[in-house]
Write a protein that holds these residues in place. Structure first.
Motif, PDB file in Angstrom:
ATOM      1  N   SER A   1      28.325 -47.195   0.230  1.00 35.85           N
ATOM      2  CA  SER A   1      26.977 -47.558   0.665  1.00 35.85           C
ATOM      3  C   SER A   1      26.271 -46.335   1.235  1.00 35.85           C
ATOM      4  N   GLY A   2      24.972 -46.490   1.513  1.00 38.53           N
ATOM      5  CA  GLY A   2      24.211 -45.367   2.053  1.00 38.53           C
ATOM      6  C   GLY A   2      24.738 -44.880   3.384  1.00 38.53           C
ATOM      7  N   VAL A   3      25.009 -45.803   4.315  1.00 42.13           N
ATOM      8  CA  VAL A   3      25.495 -45.419   5.638  1.00 42.13           C
ATOM      9  C   VAL A   3      26.903 -44.820   5.541  1.00 42.13           C
ATOM     10  N   ASP A   4      27.705 -45.323   4.617  1.00 45.71           N
ATOM     11  CA  ASP A   4      29.040 -44.758   4.415  1.00 45.71           C
ATOM     12  C   ASP A   4      28.939 -43.294   3.980  1.00 45.71           C
TER      13      ASP A   4
ATOM     14  N   ASP B   1      25.547 -57.967  23.580  1.00 49.68           N
ATOM     15  CA  ASP B   1      26.978 -57.658  23.571  1.00 49.68           C
ATOM     16  C   ASP B   1      27.315 -56.267  23.044  1.00 49.68           C
ATOM     17  N   VAL B   2      26.303 -55.421  22.860  1.00 53.85           N
ATOM     18  CA  VAL B   2      26.537 -54.038  22.428  1.00 53.85           C
ATOM     19  C   VAL B   2      25.761 -53.091  23.341  1.00 53.85           C
ATOM     20  N   THR B   3      26.137 -51.840  23.293  1.00 55.20           N
ATOM     21  CA  THR B   3      25.401 -50.788  23.980  1.00 55.20           C
ATOM     22  C   THR B   3      24.726 -49.916  22.927  1.00 55.20           C
ATOM     23  N   PRO B   4      23.417 -50.047  22.750  1.00 54.50           N
ATOM     24  CA  PRO B   4      22.722 -49.145  21.814  1.00 54.50           C
ATOM     25  C   PRO B   4      22.760 -47.721  22.369  1.00 54.50           C
ATOM     26  N   ILE B   5      23.202 -46.774  21.556  1.00 57.49           N
ATOM     27  CA  ILE B   5      23.354 -45.395  22.027  1.00 57.49           C
ATOM     28  C   ILE B   5      22.312 -44.468  21.420  1.00 57.49           C
ATOM     29  N   SER B   6      22.063 -44.601  20.123  1.00 55.55           N
ATOM     30  CA  SER B   6      21.023 -43.779  19.499  1.00 55.55           C
ATOM     31  C   SER B   6      20.716 -44.282  18.098  1.00 55.55           C
ATOM     32  N   VAL B   7      19.422 -44.389  17.787  1.00 56.12           N
ATOM     33  CA  VAL B   7      19.006 -44.571  16.391  1.00 56.12           C
ATOM     34  C   VAL B   7      18.957 -43.164  15.818  1.00 56.12           C
ATOM     35  N   ILE B   8      19.888 -42.866  14.915  1.00 56.09           N
ATOM     36  CA  ILE B   8      20.065 -41.490  14.432  1.00 56.09           C
ATOM     37  C   ILE B   8      18.994 -41.089  13.426  1.00 56.09           C
ATOM     38  N   GLY B   9      18.657 -41.973  12.518  1.00 60.56           N
ATOM     39  CA  GLY B   9      17.676 -41.604  11.498  1.00 60.56           C
ATOM     40  C   GLY B   9      17.483 -42.717  10.491  1.00 60.56           C
ATOM     41  N   SER B  10      16.909 -42.373   9.357  1.00 57.22           N
ATOM     42  CA  SER B  10      16.628 -43.364   8.316  1.00 57.22           C
ATOM     43  C   SER B  10      16.874 -42.759   6.942  1.00 57.22           C
ATOM     44  N   THR B  11      17.135 -43.634   6.005  1.00 53.44           N
ATOM     45  CA  THR B  11      17.394 -43.191   4.633  1.00 53.44           C
ATOM     46  C   THR B  11      16.554 -44.038   3.680  1.00 53.44           C
ATOM     47  N   PRO B  12      15.957 -43.435   2.663  1.00 54.11           N
ATOM     48  CA  PRO B  12      15.081 -44.191   1.765  1.00 54.11           C
ATOM     49  C   PRO B  12      15.841 -45.180   0.890  1.00 54.11           C
ATOM     50  N   LEU B  13      15.196 -46.303   0.642  1.00 48.24           N
ATOM     51  CA  LEU B  13      15.701 -47.299  -0.299  1.00 48.24           C
ATOM     52  C   LEU B  13      14.921 -47.171  -1.595  1.00 48.24           C
ATOM     53  N   VAL B  14      15.553 -47.534  -2.693  1.00 47.53           N
ATOM     54  CA  VAL B  14      14.902 -47.404  -3.997  1.00 47.53           C
ATOM     55  C   VAL B  14      15.196 -48.640  -4.840  1.00 47.53           C
ATOM     56  N   LEU B  15      14.189 -49.119  -5.543  1.00 51.14           N
ATOM     57  CA  LEU B  15      14.353 -50.222  -6.486  1.00 51.14           C
ATOM     58  C   LEU B  15      14.787 -49.632  -7.821  1.00 51.14           C
ATOM     59  N   VAL B  16      15.947 -50.081  -8.302  1.00 45.99           N
ATOM     60  CA  VAL B  16      16.477 -49.545  -9.558  1.00 45.99           C
ATOM     61  C   VAL B  16      16.712 -50.668 -10.560  1.00 45.99           C
ATOM     62  N   VAL B  17      16.780 -50.295 -11.841  1.00 46.38           N
ATOM     63  CA  VAL B  17      17.101 -51.240 -12.901  1.00 46.38           C
ATOM     64  C   VAL B  17      18.151 -50.622 -13.813  1.00 46.38           C
ATOM     65  N   ASN B  18      18.866 -51.494 -14.496  1.00 41.19           N
ATOM     66  CA  ASN B  18      19.754 -51.025 -15.556  1.00 41.19           C
ATOM     67  C   ASN B  18      18.876 -50.518 -16.713  1.00 41.19           C
ATOM     68  N   PRO B  19      19.266 -49.435 -17.380  1.00 43.93           N
ATOM     69  CA  PRO B  19      18.432 -48.861 -18.449  1.00 43.93           C
ATOM     70  C   PRO B  19      18.080 -49.824 -19.586  1.00 43.93           C
ATOM     71  N   LYS B  20      18.836 -50.915 -19.727  1.00 44.92           N
ATOM     72  CA  LYS B  20      18.512 -51.863 -20.799  1.00 44.92           C
ATOM     73  C   LYS B  20      17.246 -52.665 -20.492  1.00 44.92           C
TER      74      LYS B  20
ATOM     75  N   GLY C   1      17.956 -54.134  -8.550  1.00 44.08           N
ATOM     76  CA  GLY C   1      18.316 -54.290  -7.146  1.00 44.08           C
ATOM     77  C   GLY C   1      17.782 -53.134  -6.322  1.00 44.08           C
ATOM     78  N   VAL C   2      17.691 -53.354  -5.036  1.00 46.81           N
ATOM     79  CA  VAL C   2      17.300 -52.304  -4.093  1.00 46.81           C
ATOM     80  C   VAL C   2      18.568 -51.739  -3.483  1.00 46.81           C
ATOM     81  N   VAL C   3      18.614 -50.416  -3.366  1.00 44.49           N
ATOM     82  CA  VAL C   3      19.811 -49.768  -2.824  1.00 44.49           C
ATOM     83  C   VAL C   3      19.408 -48.451  -2.179  1.00 44.49           C
ATOM     84  N   ALA C   4      20.248 -47.938  -1.289  1.00 44.89           N
ATOM     85  CA  ALA C   4      19.950 -46.651  -0.653  1.00 44.89           C
ATOM     86  C   ALA C   4      19.920 -45.546  -1.704  1.00 44.89           C
ATOM     87  N   LEU C   5      18.952 -44.662  -1.592  1.00 44.78           N
ATOM     88  CA  LEU C   5      18.798 -43.577  -2.564  1.00 44.78           C
ATOM     89  C   LEU C   5      20.053 -42.729  -2.662  1.00 44.78           C
TER      90      LEU C   5
END
Length: 335
Positions: A54-57, A126-145, A214-218
């Motif tokens: 995934s994008g975050v991974d 129930d969590v401690t927010p520590i930092s929003v590090i950044g953002s990554t673009p999402l993209v709408l993609v299709v199968n070439p068919k 589908g939409v997925v991280a760039l």
């Protein structure tokens, strides 16, 4: 006999002095000061409540070595996907608040309370927010068919054949799912939703043509776009990405209100001491603003802007309210 005992004492003294010098030199090594000055002393367990690929991974793996250096102790990255991110987040919530177990979460963390009727924890309290590090673009993609190369052609295709096409997501109620629903709503078209258990399986079926779009991280599909095994229809944010400037936004292709991006943030269990929160925050900020990580993020199209713990807490609350409205409008429910 006395001479022998004296020699033994001198030998032990010399050994002790040598050990002290070695320890002093070890603590003086750059990056190890953090281990000496704070933390539990255990390896840092960084839980990703999403699947590999995934994008975050991809972001976490790229920053892993720099995080280890910034913490001055090993950082073990562990994927714990399931239930839209609830499984991994629950492991963070249950951990000791000593900084040894952290989570790198995305939009899904604040979306889940609006999707699931019951939650094993409170996503905000129930969590401690520590930092929003950044953002990554999402993209709408299709199968070439799919015979569509841009938003106009895709919308025309979906209008001509209502509910004949499938759109994939990484799970019901995830940001990927909502981004797809938002596109359909803005375009005034319909398609069948096919949820997967993570981004990896979703991408595999997009490549195989089992689902059409589908939409997925760039950063998760950049190699496939380059190889031509997937086709980009448009970026989901309000501006183009420096990592793929040739891909126009969906907004500039006729849907001006469409704007969604994926963000990622570091959290810990509730009750972390303020000094520990600051220590973790500073380590992540150092790692993600290091030259090597910034370069890797630039190639992925990821924008890095580490914020304060206070800003992260406020952001979590505002995003939770924003997505609650979107979930209600799209009538998204856990399956």
């Amino acid at each position: 006999m006395i001479r022998r005992q004296s020699m033994q004492r001198r030998t032990l003294l010399n050994a002790a002095l040598a050990l002290s010098a070695t320890l002093a030199a070890t603590l003086a090594v750059p990056g190890l000061e953090a281990l000496a000055q704070g933390g539990s002393g255990k390896p840092v367990r960084l839980i990703l409540p999403i699947s590999a690929g995934s994008g975050v991974d991809n972001i976490a793996r790229a920053a892993g070595p720099a995080l280890g250096k910034a913490f001055g102790q090993p950082v073990v990255i562990e994927n714990l996907p399931g239930a839209g991110g609830i499984t991994g987040a629950a492991a963070v919530v249950k951990a000791q608040p000593d900084g040894s177990t952290l989570g790198l979460v995305s939009n899904n963390h604040v979306i889940n309370p609006s999707v699931f009727r019951t939650m094993p924890f409170d996503a905000l309290r129930d969590v401690t927010p520590i930092s929003v590090i950044g953002s990554t673009p999402l993209v709408l993609v299709v199968n070439p068919k799919v015979p569509a190369k841009n938003v106009k052609e895709l919308v025309a295709l979906l209008k001509a054949k209502p509910d004949s096409y499938n759109y994939a997501s990484s799970g019901n109620g995830t940001i990927i799912h909502l981004a797809g629903e938002m596109f359909l709503d803005e375009a005034g078209v319909t398609a069948r939703h096919v949820p997967y258990k993570g981004t990896g399986p979703m991408i595999n079926d997009l490549l195989a043509g089992q689902v059409e779009m589908g939409v997925v991280a760039l950063n998760a599909v950049a190699p496939h776009l380059k190889a031509g095994t997937l086709r980009a229809i448009g970026l989901c944010g309000d501006k183009r990405s420096a990592a793929a400037p040739e891909i126009p936004t969906i907004a500039e292709q006729g849907l001006p209100r469409y704007n969604v991006a994926g963000w990622f943030a570091v959290i810990g269990p509730a009750g972390m001491p303020a000094t520990e929160v600051q220590r973790v925050h500073d380590a992540f900020a150092r790692a993600f603003t290091s030259p090597e990580v910034l370069e890797a993020m630039k190639k992925q199209g990821t924008v890095v802007e580490p914020g304060t713990p206070e800003a992260a807490a406020a952001f979590f609350r505002s995003e939770a309210a924003r997505y609650a409205a979107l979930v209600k409008k799209a009538n998204v429910k856990a399956e």
